[in-house]
Design a protein around this motif. Sequence first.
Motif, PDB file in Angstrom:
ATOM      1  N   ASN A 161      -1.534 -34.405  13.945  1.00  0.00           N
ATOM      2  CA  ASN A 161      -0.535 -33.741  14.774  1.00  0.00           C
ATOM      3  C   ASN A 161       0.535 -32.986  13.973  1.00  0.00           C
ATOM      4  OD1 ASN A 161       1.176 -35.798  13.893  1.00  0.00           O
ATOM      5  ND2 ASN A 161       1.144 -36.911  15.840  1.00  0.00           N
ATOM      6  N   VAL A 213      -0.514 -30.729  18.265  1.00  0.00           N
ATOM      7  CA  VAL A 213      -1.213 -31.765  19.019  1.00  0.00           C
ATOM      8  C   VAL A 213      -2.668 -31.390  19.290  1.00  0.00           C
ATOM      9  CG1 VAL A 213      -1.286 -32.943  21.253  1.00  0.00           C
ATOM     10  CG2 VAL A 213       0.903 -32.618  20.081  1.00  0.00           C
ATOM     11  N   ASP A 223       0.669 -27.333  23.262  1.00  0.00           N
ATOM     12  CA  ASP A 223       1.090 -28.563  22.581  1.00  0.00           C
ATOM     13  C   ASP A 223       2.301 -29.173  23.285  1.00  0.00           C
ATOM     14  OD1 ASP A 223      -0.676 -28.502  20.103  1.00  0.00           O
ATOM     15  OD2 ASP A 223       0.318 -26.568  19.918  1.00  0.00           O
ATOM     16  N   ALA A 227       2.551 -32.848  25.271  1.00  0.00           N
ATOM     17  CA  ALA A 227       3.541 -33.826  24.826  1.00  0.00           C
ATOM     18  C   ALA A 227       4.536 -34.159  25.936  1.00  0.00           C
ATOM     19  CB  ALA A 227       4.277 -33.299  23.599  1.00  0.00           C
ATOM     20  N   LEU A 241      -1.749 -38.593  19.774  1.00  0.00           N
ATOM     21  CA  LEU A 241      -1.564 -37.287  19.146  1.00  0.00           C
ATOM     22  C   LEU A 241      -0.167 -36.750  19.424  1.00  0.00           C
ATOM     23  CD1 LEU A 241      -4.988 -35.567  19.929  1.00  0.00           C
ATOM     24  CD2 LEU A 241      -4.105 -36.175  17.668  1.00  0.00           C
ATOM     25  N   THR A 242       0.383 -37.104  20.566  1.00  0.00           N
ATOM     26  CA  THR A 242       1.696 -36.600  20.956  1.00  0.00           C
ATOM     27  C   THR A 242       2.849 -37.374  20.324  1.00  0.00           C
ATOM     28  OG1 THR A 242       1.398 -37.925  22.963  1.00  0.00           O
ATOM     29  CG2 THR A 242       0.966 -35.557  23.125  1.00  0.00           C
ATOM     30  N   ALA A 244       4.657 -37.432  17.620  1.00  0.00           N
ATOM     31  CA  ALA A 244       4.959 -36.623  16.433  1.00  0.00           C
ATOM     32  C   ALA A 244       5.745 -37.393  15.390  1.00  0.00           C
ATOM     33  CB  ALA A 244       5.733 -35.374  16.842  1.00  0.00           C
ATOM     34  N   ASP A 254      10.337 -37.163  19.641  1.00  0.00           N
ATOM     35  CA  ASP A 254       9.102 -36.413  19.427  1.00  0.00           C
ATOM     36  C   ASP A 254       9.247 -34.987  19.956  1.00  0.00           C
ATOM     37  OD1 ASP A 254       7.153 -38.638  18.523  1.00  0.00           O
ATOM     38  OD2 ASP A 254       8.065 -39.454  20.331  1.00  0.00           O
TER      39      ASP A 254
END
Length: 275
Positions: A161, A213, A223, A227, A241-242, A244, A254
């Motif tokens: 990510n 992402v 992305d 998120a 993945l989200t 961050a 994030d």
Amino acid sequence: MKNTHLNRLISFVMMVAFPNIILAQIKFTYDNAGNRTKREFNASLVQLDAKVLLRGGYRAGQANMATDLQTYFSANSGLLPATDPYGGNVTYNNIGNPAGAAGSVVDWIRIEIRDAVNPAVKLQSKSLLLKPNGSIVDTDGTLPEFVGQSSPVRVAVFHRNHLAVLSNSIAAFNAGTAAYDFTTALNKASQLPGDAPQMGSVNGKWYLWAGDVTNDLSVDATDMSIATNDFLKGIYDQYLLTDATLDGGVDASDMSLMNVAFINSYYSTLTNYVP
């Protein structure tokens, strides 16, 4: 064997012969749990001593990246998967144990060796582990090894990510150890004229931008939308993945981190070398 503490030796000889690649031999030793404990190689292989930092791994007041994902639940239980998330089928059974062969780990990371003249040409790829100080190691804690090349190469670094980076040309990559430290200067990351800055800096060290992402080499509205959905759901206790900031959940931190890359339309120069 009855003694479960005895190591079993597995010898694996890899002979590779195709353009630009030199013959090599590798011998691995595994323990009974399936973890690689030792690796021997000949002079035709190259050890890569690479270093890279992830913006999401930084915490205020800490010199190195955090290992929240490795020890999320306890000292021996975290969120990091035992098998790499990049499809490399690399397994490290002690991924949640800081006392394991690889020690403290931030996350999985992927390295690609690419042709220096035409970076769209991928020569080799490995799923590896990222240490808190930015060093990249194999699952046995040693420097990763790649088959030596007879011509210059570039190193591409990918994280699930964060925006990927590409090195400048490395002239000698045929034996011994090749060192490349992305953290020392912005110009350690290759970029074509007009491309966005490939890294940002904090405390004099350079890091990869967070927020890719979708792994499409840019941080864009898609992305941010993905998120935002996870943020509104309040998802946590997962390998996301989200996430961050790499702390096990999706929150305002994030979104704030991703927003920096999104507002500035940051993307990886590797978009210029998509096959």
